[in-house]
Design a protein around this motif. Structure first.
Motif, PDB file in Angstrom:
ATOM      1  N   SER A 172       0.795  -1.261   0.186  1.00  0.00           N
ATOM      2  CA  SER A 172       0.013  -0.003  -0.013  1.00  0.00           C
ATOM      3  C   SER A 172       0.914   1.357   0.062  1.00  0.00           C
ATOM      4  O   SER A 172       0.507   2.144  -0.245  1.00  0.00           O
ATOM      5  CB  SER A 172      -0.829   0.054   1.125  1.00  0.00           C
ATOM      6  N   ASN A 173       2.016   1.326   0.252  1.00  0.00           N
ATOM      7  CA  ASN A 173       2.917   2.367   0.429  1.00  0.00           C
ATOM      8  C   ASN A 173       3.896   2.463  -0.717  1.00  0.00           C
ATOM      9  O   ASN A 173       4.874   3.317  -1.172  1.00  0.00           O
ATOM     10  CB  ASN A 173       3.943   2.347   1.527  1.00  0.00           C
ATOM     11  N   CYS A 174       3.575   1.628  -1.669  1.00  0.00           N
ATOM     12  CA  CYS A 174       4.335   1.318  -2.956  1.00  0.00           C
ATOM     13  C   CYS A 174       4.139   2.406  -3.951  1.00  0.00           C
ATOM     14  O   CYS A 174       2.877   2.966  -3.924  1.00  0.00           O
ATOM     15  CB  CYS A 174       4.300   0.027  -3.773  1.00  0.00           C
ATOM     16  N   GLU A 175       4.936   3.067  -4.652  1.00  0.00           N
ATOM     17  CA  GLU A 175       4.848   4.132  -5.435  1.00  0.00           C
ATOM     18  C   GLU A 175       3.908   3.847  -6.772  1.00  0.00           C
ATOM     19  O   GLU A 175       3.162   4.789  -6.993  1.00  0.00           O
ATOM     20  CB  GLU A 175       6.057   4.714  -6.133  1.00  0.00           C
ATOM     21  N   LEU A 176       4.150   2.766  -7.078  1.00  0.00           N
ATOM     22  CA  LEU A 176       3.167   2.176  -8.395  1.00  0.00           C
ATOM     23  C   LEU A 176       1.773   2.243  -7.871  1.00  0.00           C
ATOM     24  O   LEU A 176       0.794   2.537  -8.546  1.00  0.00           O
ATOM     25  CB  LEU A 176       3.577   0.942  -8.732  1.00  0.00           C
ATOM     26  N   VAL A 177       1.565   1.781  -6.704  1.00  0.00           N
ATOM     27  CA  VAL A 177      -0.045   1.603  -6.174  1.00  0.00           C
ATOM     28  C   VAL A 177      -0.754   3.226  -5.858  1.00  0.00           C
ATOM     29  O   VAL A 177      -1.408   3.595  -6.492  1.00  0.00           O
ATOM     30  CB  VAL A 177       0.094   0.766  -4.726  1.00  0.00           C
ATOM     31  N   LYS A 178       0.201   4.084  -5.252  1.00  0.00           N
ATOM     32  CA  LYS A 178      -0.098   5.445  -4.991  1.00  0.00           C
ATOM     33  C   LYS A 178      -0.356   6.010  -6.397  1.00  0.00           C
ATOM     34  O   LYS A 178      -1.339   6.813  -6.479  1.00  0.00           O
ATOM     35  CB  LYS A 178       0.716   6.151  -4.177  1.00  0.00           C
ATOM     36  N   LYS A 179       0.620   5.908  -7.283  1.00  0.00           N
ATOM     37  CA  LYS A 179       0.550   6.614  -8.574  1.00  0.00           C
ATOM     38  C   LYS A 179      -0.998   6.228  -9.359  1.00  0.00           C
ATOM     39  O   LYS A 179      -1.665   7.018  -9.988  1.00  0.00           O
ATOM     40  CB  LYS A 179       1.329   6.440  -9.456  1.00  0.00           C
ATOM     41  N   PHE A 180      -1.264   4.975  -9.075  1.00  0.00           N
ATOM     42  CA  PHE A 180      -2.404   4.305  -9.819  1.00  0.00           C
ATOM     43  C   PHE A 180      -3.737   4.828  -9.261  1.00  0.00           C
ATOM     44  O   PHE A 180      -4.720   5.201  -9.848  1.00  0.00           O
ATOM     45  CB  PHE A 180      -2.292   2.852  -9.779  1.00  0.00           C
ATOM     46  N   LEU A 181      -3.451   4.961  -7.864  1.00  0.00           N
ATOM     47  CA  LEU A 181      -4.855   5.344  -7.202  1.00  0.00           C
ATOM     48  C   LEU A 181      -5.249   6.823  -6.919  1.00  0.00           C
ATOM     49  O   LEU A 181      -6.161   7.280  -6.744  1.00  0.00           O
ATOM     50  CB  LEU A 181      -4.868   4.718  -5.705  1.00  0.00           C
ATOM     51  N   ASP A 182      -4.042   7.240  -7.047  1.00  0.00           N
ATOM     52  CA  ASP A 182      -3.952   9.140  -6.686  1.00  0.00           C
ATOM     53  C   ASP A 182      -2.930   9.754  -7.732  1.00  0.00           C
ATOM     54  O   ASP A 182      -2.201  10.271  -7.152  1.00  0.00           O
ATOM     55  CB  ASP A 182      -3.737   9.381  -5.281  1.00  0.00           C
ATOM     56  N   PRO A 183      -3.446   9.649  -9.052  1.00  0.00           N
ATOM     57  CA  PRO A 183      -2.246  10.080  -9.928  1.00  0.00           C
ATOM     58  C   PRO A 183      -2.004  11.519  -9.929  1.00  0.00           C
ATOM     59  O   PRO A 183      -0.963  12.128 -10.104  1.00  0.00           O
ATOM     60  CB  PRO A 183      -2.836   9.979 -11.343  1.00  0.00           C
ATOM     61  N   ASN A 184      -3.145  12.401  -9.434  1.00  0.00           N
ATOM     62  CA  ASN A 184      -2.919  13.918  -9.363  1.00  0.00           C
ATOM     63  C   ASN A 184      -1.692  14.246  -8.047  1.00  0.00           C
ATOM     64  O   ASN A 184      -0.876  15.133  -8.290  1.00  0.00           O
ATOM     65  CB  ASN A 184      -4.057  14.281  -8.895  1.00  0.00           C
ATOM     66  N   ASN A 185      -1.897  13.677  -7.150  1.00  0.00           N
ATOM     67  CA  ASN A 185      -0.688  13.723  -5.830  1.00  0.00           C
ATOM     68  C   ASN A 185       0.587  13.219  -6.088  1.00  0.00           C
ATOM     69  O   ASN A 185       1.370  13.393  -5.426  1.00  0.00           O
ATOM     70  CB  ASN A 185      -1.469  13.657  -4.596  1.00  0.00           C
ATOM     71  N   TYR A 186       0.529  12.143  -6.869  1.00  0.00           N
ATOM     72  CA  TYR A 186       2.054  11.432  -7.177  1.00  0.00           C
ATOM     73  C   TYR A 186       2.534  11.538  -8.600  1.00  0.00           C
ATOM     74  O   TYR A 186       3.133  10.564  -9.008  1.00  0.00           O
ATOM     75  CB  TYR A 186       1.698  10.117  -6.741  1.00  0.00           C
TER      76      TYR A 186
END
Length: 430
Positions: A27-41
């Motif tokens: 859940s802390n992985c950059e790929l996951v965060k970019k997929f779920l919240d592309p605007n902030n990452y």
């Protein structure tokens, strides 16, 4: 494009995402965060880090980058580079760069002074900082590179330079440490936490990757994280429990996670832990229960002093002769105290919001559950039956009363009849 197929696929993908987001490392992985919240990452943090590091090297020409250490940590906004000093080419060092986090409450001046103070911190259980500098938006620190790696590398038998996901997400063999190692390492870590608590220096970032192994000695890493205002690795856990509301209690709770990992070779499946697997000693379980059990999470954490008095650690002999040194000027101590209070205030506010959201969700799911709907239907039926019985009883009582009065010849008093309301059907609009 069949509707049923799409609905089924959507459900399957949701379950897949739920599994990923409930896995603490994924859940802390950059790929996951970019997929779920592309605007902030959307930013390229490696590029930003390289720009900052390049600017630093212009004023400090004696350092040289050997190679970037890609994804060796879990943080998206923290980057690592393998370094060397030009006139000592065989020595390897690690440069870490990080930008500010949501809990940075220090003024820019105090923040930069405290970062530059870190190389003066000498403690047998703190990993020495070789060089530290900061500007108004980030900090850069250099430490010696350690081939053996961290305590987490020892537990997972991993290579320090490998990416974080590869090292720890799916270990081939799960095995805890020996009892003597658990006792010694645990005692050393508690000693340094107590030292920082007594100094009024907030930490809040204890986990196995932030403990460097130097022979049989544990040395704490990343004291700068709290100054930068970065979120803790275990924040998703302790935000669930309103009694874990100081940075001291956060450290003790995180120590529970670390002790569990040292004992069983893996993190707990969930927290609070309802029952603990067999451990090398009941003394280990006693400490785990005081930091990770339902009762502990509900009632609050013990102090580091209390843990040091428990049987697991009280008989450990420490052989170090190095005297701790960490002089923090009075003005900066006060700045740290105020910043610590602000961090704790935000934590309490977040815990309150999570608690309210949980209550609301629980009420909604209870109200919308199949069983509850059935109960409401049964109650509605019973109510309508009851009102029907009451109406028929009322009607029969009125009927028998009128018959009785007619039969006895008694005249009932005349009452003015209420006017009949006009029929709404006549005036109803078409």
């Amino acid at each position: 494009m069949d509707r049923e197929f799409i609905a089924e696929r959507q459900k399957g993908l949701q379950n897949y995402l739920n599994v990923i987001t409930t896995n603490h490392i994924l859940s802390n992985c950059e790929l996951v965060k970019k997929f779920l919240d592309p605007n902030n990452y959307s930013a390229n943090y490696t590029e930003i880090a390289l720009q900052q590091v390049s600017m630093f090297f212009r004023s400090e020409p004696k350092w040289e980058v050997v190679e970037p250490l890609k994804d060796i940590g879990w943080r998206i906004r923290k980057k690592y580079f393998l370094m060397k000093i030009k006139n000592q080419p065989k020595e390897r060092l690690v440069l870490s760069w990080a930008d500010l986090g949501p809990d940075k409450y220090l003024s820019d001046k105090d923040f930069q002074c405290l970062i530059k103070l870190l190389p003066s911190c000498l403690h047998p259980y703190i990993y020495r900082v070789t060089f530290a500098t900061a500007n108004e938006s980030s900090a850069l620190l250099i430490r010696m590179f350690n081939e053996k790696g961290t305590l987490k590398d020892l537990i997972y038998k991993a290579k320090p330079k490998d990416p974080f996901l590869k090292k720890y997400c799916n270990p081939k063999k799960i095995q805890g440490l020996e009892l003597q190692q658990i006792k010694t390492y645990g005692r050393q870590i508690l000693e340094v936490l107590k030292f920082l608590h007594d100094k009024g220096f907030p930490y809040g970032h204890l986990h196995a990757s932030n403990v460097m192994l130097d022979g049989d000695t544990c040395r704490l890493l990343d004291l700068e994280n709290s100054l930068l205002g970065l979120p803790s690795f275990y924040r998703p856990y302790f935000t669930q429990f309103r009694k874990i509301n100081t940075l001291e209690s956060v450290d003790v709770h995180c120590f529970g996670h670390l002790l569990y990992e040292m004992t069983y070779g893996r993190p707990p499946d969930s927290v609070p832990v309802h029952s603990f697997p067999p451990a090398p000693s009941m003394a280990v379980v006693a400490v785990l229960e005081s930091t990770l059990s339902c009762e502990a999470c509900k009632n609050g954490m013990p102090t580091t002093s209390r843990l040091l008095q428990m049987p697991l650690f009280s008989d450990v002999l420490l052989t170090t002769s190095e005297k701790p040194q960490f002089k923090i000027p009075t003005k900066l101590k006060e700045a740290l105290r105020i910043a610590k209070e602000s961090v704790e205030k935000r934590l309490i506010e977040e815990q309150k919001q999570i608690h309210q959201h949980r209550r609301l969700t629980r009420a909604q799911s209870h109200h919308g559950s199949e069983e509850e709907r059935k109960k409401r239907k049964i109650l509605a039926r019973k109510k309508s039956k009851r009102s029907a019985i009451e109406n028929s009883e009322e009607h029969s009582t009125k009927y028998s009363n009128s018959n009785n009065s007619a039969g006895s010849g008694a005249s009932s008093p005349l009452t003015p009849s209420s006017p009949t309301p006009p029929s709404t059907a006549e005036h109803a609009p078409f």
